[in-house]
Motif scaffolding. Structure first.
Motif, PDB file in Angstrom:
ATOM      1  N   ILE A   1     -31.518  61.981-106.884  1.00  0.00           N
ATOM      2  CA  ILE A   1     -32.246  62.229-105.810  1.00  0.00           C
ATOM      3  C   ILE A   1     -31.635  60.982-104.602  1.00  0.00           C
ATOM      4  O   ILE A   1     -31.299  59.850-104.702  1.00  0.00           O
ATOM      5  CB  ILE A   1     -33.542  61.720-105.905  1.00  0.00           C
TER       6      ILE A   1
ATOM      7  N   LEU B   1     -27.559  67.169-103.052  1.00  0.00           N
ATOM      8  CA  LEU B   1     -28.695  67.212-102.158  1.00  0.00           C
ATOM      9  C   LEU B   1     -28.557  66.340-101.119  1.00  0.00           C
ATOM     10  O   LEU B   1     -28.041  65.197-101.097  1.00  0.00           O
ATOM     11  CB  LEU B   1     -30.080  66.750-103.012  1.00  0.00           C
TER      12      LEU B   1
ATOM     13  N   LYS C   1     -31.271  64.619 -98.086  1.00  0.00           N
ATOM     14  CA  LYS C   1     -32.694  64.114 -97.675  1.00  0.00           C
ATOM     15  C   LYS C   1     -32.756  64.485 -96.193  1.00  0.00           C
ATOM     16  O   LYS C   1     -32.068  63.984 -95.493  1.00  0.00           O
ATOM     17  CB  LYS C   1     -32.971  62.799 -97.971  1.00  0.00           C
TER      18      LYS C   1
ATOM     19  N   GLN D   1     -40.668  70.732 -97.236  1.00  0.00           N
ATOM     20  CA  GLN D   1     -39.431  70.444 -98.008  1.00  0.00           C
ATOM     21  C   GLN D   1     -38.512  69.151 -97.694  1.00  0.00           C
ATOM     22  O   GLN D   1     -38.399  69.145 -96.447  1.00  0.00           O
ATOM     23  CB  GLN D   1     -38.367  71.767 -98.018  1.00  0.00           C
TER      24      GLN D   1
ATOM     25  N   PHE E   1     -35.455  68.351 -98.978  1.00  0.00           N
ATOM     26  CA  PHE E   1     -34.031  68.477 -99.007  1.00  0.00           C
ATOM     27  C   PHE E   1     -33.291  69.665 -98.525  1.00  0.00           C
ATOM     28  O   PHE E   1     -34.010  70.499 -98.457  1.00  0.00           O
ATOM     29  CB  PHE E   1     -33.753  68.105-100.517  1.00  0.00           C
TER      30      PHE E   1
ATOM     31  N   ILE F   1     -31.903  66.600-112.613  1.00  0.00           N
ATOM     32  CA  ILE F   1     -32.248  65.545-111.322  1.00  0.00           C
ATOM     33  C   ILE F   1     -32.614  64.428-112.130  1.00  0.00           C
ATOM     34  O   ILE F   1     -33.355  64.180-112.935  1.00  0.00           O
ATOM     35  CB  ILE F   1     -33.466  66.444-110.331  1.00  0.00           C
TER      36      ILE F   1
ATOM     37  N   ASP G   1     -34.192  60.534-110.742  1.00  0.00           N
ATOM     38  CA  ASP G   1     -34.774  59.654-109.803  1.00  0.00           C
ATOM     39  C   ASP G   1     -35.298  58.529-110.464  1.00  0.00           C
ATOM     40  O   ASP G   1     -35.379  58.251-111.610  1.00  0.00           O
ATOM     41  CB  ASP G   1     -36.169  60.514-109.226  1.00  0.00           C
TER      42      ASP G   1
ATOM     43  N   THR H   1     -41.419  65.043-104.824  1.00  0.00           N
ATOM     44  CA  THR H   1     -39.902  65.000-104.873  1.00  0.00           C
ATOM     45  C   THR H   1     -39.336  65.566-105.648  1.00  0.00           C
ATOM     46  O   THR H   1     -38.241  66.379-105.289  1.00  0.00           O
ATOM     47  CB  THR H   1     -39.507  63.343-104.856  1.00  0.00           C
TER      48      THR H   1
ATOM     49  N   HIS I   1     -39.524  69.627-105.264  1.00  0.00           N
ATOM     50  CA  HIS I   1     -38.745  69.986-103.892  1.00  0.00           C
ATOM     51  C   HIS I   1     -37.141  70.108-104.149  1.00  0.00           C
ATOM     52  O   HIS I   1     -36.657  71.005-103.807  1.00  0.00           O
ATOM     53  CB  HIS I   1     -38.960  68.755-102.816  1.00  0.00           C
ATOM     54  N   ALA I   2     -36.758  69.037-104.892  1.00  0.00           N
ATOM     55  CA  ALA I   2     -35.317  69.066-105.195  1.00  0.00           C
ATOM     56  C   ALA I   2     -35.051  70.481-106.420  1.00  0.00           C
ATOM     57  O   ALA I   2     -34.287  71.141-105.943  1.00  0.00           O
ATOM     58  CB  ALA I   2     -35.040  67.784-106.012  1.00  0.00           C
ATOM     59  N   LYS I   3     -36.029  70.414-107.123  1.00  0.00           N
ATOM     60  CA  LYS I   3     -35.774  71.793-108.354  1.00  0.00           C
ATOM     61  C   LYS I   3     -35.596  73.032-107.173  1.00  0.00           C
ATOM     62  O   LYS I   3     -34.833  73.865-107.670  1.00  0.00           O
ATOM     63  CB  LYS I   3     -36.685  71.729-109.152  1.00  0.00           C
TER      64      LYS I   3
ATOM     65  N   SER J   1     -35.506  67.341-115.339  1.00  0.00           N
ATOM     66  CA  SER J   1     -35.573  65.995-114.438  1.00  0.00           C
ATOM     67  C   SER J   1     -35.600  64.961-115.643  1.00  0.00           C
ATOM     68  O   SER J   1     -36.434  65.266-116.649  1.00  0.00           O
ATOM     69  CB  SER J   1     -36.551  66.282-113.637  1.00  0.00           C
TER      70      SER J   1
END
Length: 197
Positions: free
Chosen positions: A97, A127, A129, A148, A150, A163, A165, A173, A176-178, A191
């Motif tokens: 992330i 990704l 941000k 969203q 990212f 992912i 983090d 978080t 949203h990344a997924k 993740s």
């Protein structure tokens, strides 16, 4: 032989590790004492698509404050062995992330990247941000209703990703990344976090 950490990185106590043939071939040196290590609570509830190492307790709260906000980057080494062990056989590409570029300048280092570097794990930045607002400043309801966070940076070449983090609180978080990775063509996304709040 590793001699870089003679004292616990958290409390300063002299580390009295017995030297043996096993010590000489270890990938990572001991970085904290048994007392400090015992203050971190393992996270035991596993989920199919998310794994975490520790729960968020007072010891972890203090660790995160010192590491992220007091800029004590050497503390990335505290969990290097544990992170290496959970991710070393991962077949998926690790995607950290990211921080917003303005926040990165302000903080001077990326805590997520430094954890992976200390654990000697390969990763790829896919990704970017899009906001400087931190999730930690929001209420639970505000986090869950966040737009969203990212956008994709570069090309999604691999089909499977994990992912990474530092902490999972509401899952916003990570989710949203997924979502953005899956929309860009990823086949599957799981993740891993250091902490589950």
């Amino acid at each position: 032989m590793h001699k870089e950490n003679l004292h616990c990185l958290l409390c300063g106590t002299l580390l009295t590790e017995q030297i043996s043939w096993l010590t000489l071939i270890q990938t990572f040196p001991t970085t904290i004492c048994a007392k400090c290590e015992g203050e971190f609570e393992l996270y035991t509830n596993t989920e199919p698509d998310h794994r975490a190492l520790y729960t968020y307790n007072e010891a972890m709260k203090d660790y995160l404050h010192r590491y992220k906000f007091m800029h004590d980057v050497v503390l990335a080494k505290v969990f290097q062995k544990q992170l290496h062990n959970i991710l070393r056989n991962e077949k998926r590409m690790i995607v950290p992330i990211p921080m917003h570029p303005e926040k990165l300048v302000e903080r001077t280092f990326s805590p997520i990247d430094e954890l992976l570097i200390a654990a000697k794990l390969p990763y790829e930045h896919l990704l970017e941000k899009t906001t400087t607002t931190s999730q930690s400043t929001k209420s639970r309801e505000e986090r869950l209703n966040t737009p969203q966070l990212f956008r994709i940076k570069g090309h999604v070449k691999h089909t499977d990703y994990v992912i990474f983090d530092d902490i999972y609180t509401t899952g916003t978080t990570i989710n949203h990344a997924k979502k953005v990775l899956l929309e860009a063509g990823a086949k599957s996304v799981t993740s891993v976090t250091l902490i589950r709040g």
